[in-house]
Design a protein around this motif. Structure first.
Motif, short mmCIF file in Angstrom:
data_model
loop_
_atom_site.label_atom_id
_atom_site.label_comp_id
_atom_site.label_asym_id
_atom_site.label_seq_id
_atom_site.Cartn_x
_atom_site.Cartn_y
_atom_site.Cartn_z
N UNK A 40 0.83 -1.20 0.00
CA UNK A 40 0.00 0.00 0.00
C UNK A 40 0.87 1.26 0.00
N UNK A 41 1.96 1.22 0.75
CA UNK A 41 2.88 2.35 0.80
C UNK A 41 3.51 2.60 -0.57
N UNK A 43 2.00 2.13 -3.16
CA UNK A 43 0.84 2.55 -3.94
C UNK A 43 0.59 1.65 -5.15
N UNK A 44 0.70 0.36 -4.94
CA UNK A 44 0.36 -0.59 -6.00
C UNK A 44 -1.15 -0.58 -6.17
N UNK A 45 -1.63 -0.43 -7.40
CA UNK A 45 -3.06 -0.20 -7.61
C UNK A 45 -3.95 -1.37 -7.17
N UNK A 46 -3.50 -2.59 -7.35
CA UNK A 46 -4.35 -3.72 -6.98
C UNK A 46 -4.55 -3.78 -5.47
N UNK A 47 -3.52 -3.41 -4.72
CA UNK A 47 -3.63 -3.44 -3.26
C UNK A 47 -4.54 -2.31 -2.79
N UNK A 48 -4.39 -1.15 -3.38
CA UNK A 48 -5.23 -0.02 -2.98
C UNK A 48 -6.70 -0.33 -3.24
N UNK A 52 -9.39 -0.87 -0.28
CA UNK A 52 -10.51 0.08 -0.24
C UNK A 52 -11.85 -0.65 -0.23
N UNK A 53 -11.95 -1.74 -0.97
CA UNK A 53 -13.23 -2.44 -1.08
C UNK A 53 -13.47 -3.48 0.01
N UNK A 54 -12.40 -4.07 0.55
CA UNK A 54 -12.58 -5.21 1.46
C UNK A 54 -11.77 -5.11 2.74
N UNK A 56 -12.53 -4.35 5.92
CA UNK A 56 -13.04 -5.03 7.12
C UNK A 56 -12.84 -6.54 7.06
N UNK A 57 -12.98 -7.14 5.89
CA UNK A 57 -12.82 -8.59 5.78
C UNK A 57 -11.35 -9.00 5.81
N UNK A 58 -10.48 -8.17 5.25
CA UNK A 58 -9.06 -8.52 5.17
C UNK A 58 -8.36 -8.35 6.51
N UNK A 59 -8.62 -7.25 7.16
CA UNK A 59 -7.90 -6.93 8.39
C UNK A 59 -8.80 -7.00 9.62
N UNK A 60 -10.02 -6.50 9.49
CA UNK A 60 -10.90 -6.37 10.65
C UNK A 60 -11.32 -7.68 11.28
#
Length: 117
Positions: A40-41, A43-48, A52-54, A56-60
């Protein structure tokens, strides 16, 4: 009749479980969270887009599951056995107490994540 205190080895096992939970938190941060943060740092587009979309599911949700486990393990290590009674109908003892308490903690955290996202 008095209730026997658990053997000394049971206390060592409980403390070991708390330490293993702490190590699991470090592994989660180092294996999953840190690489995603680095991507993310950069700024790779697929990660951003994925974050952005998921988020809560990925980290939360994994973080909520781990936090629930750590709370229950710490309670059990500090206060010995967890026993719960809901009214006069249901009583949870033995392994059922921590399991039900973990489910309640995880559900509360998941609902909180859903409410703020």
């Amino acid at each position: 009749m008095t209730e026997e205190s658990p053997p000394e080895s049971a206390h060592h096992v409980r403390h070991a479980v708390v330490w293993i939970g702490g190590l699991a938190a470090l592994v989660q941060i180092s294996v999953f969270t840190f690489p995603v943060a680095v991507a993310s740092w950069r700024q790779e587009p697929w990660v951003r887009e994925l974050l952005a979309n998921h988020f809560p599911a990925i980290v939360g949700l994994p973080s909520a599951a781990l936090a629930s486990f750590l709370i229950i393990a710490a309670f059990e290590a500090r206060f010995d056995r967890i026993k719960m009674r809901l009214g006069t109908f249901v009583e949870f003892t033995g392994a059922a107490g921590p399991i039900v308490l973990w489910i309640l903690c995880f559900t509360a955290m998941s609902m909180g994540i859903k409410l703020v996202w």
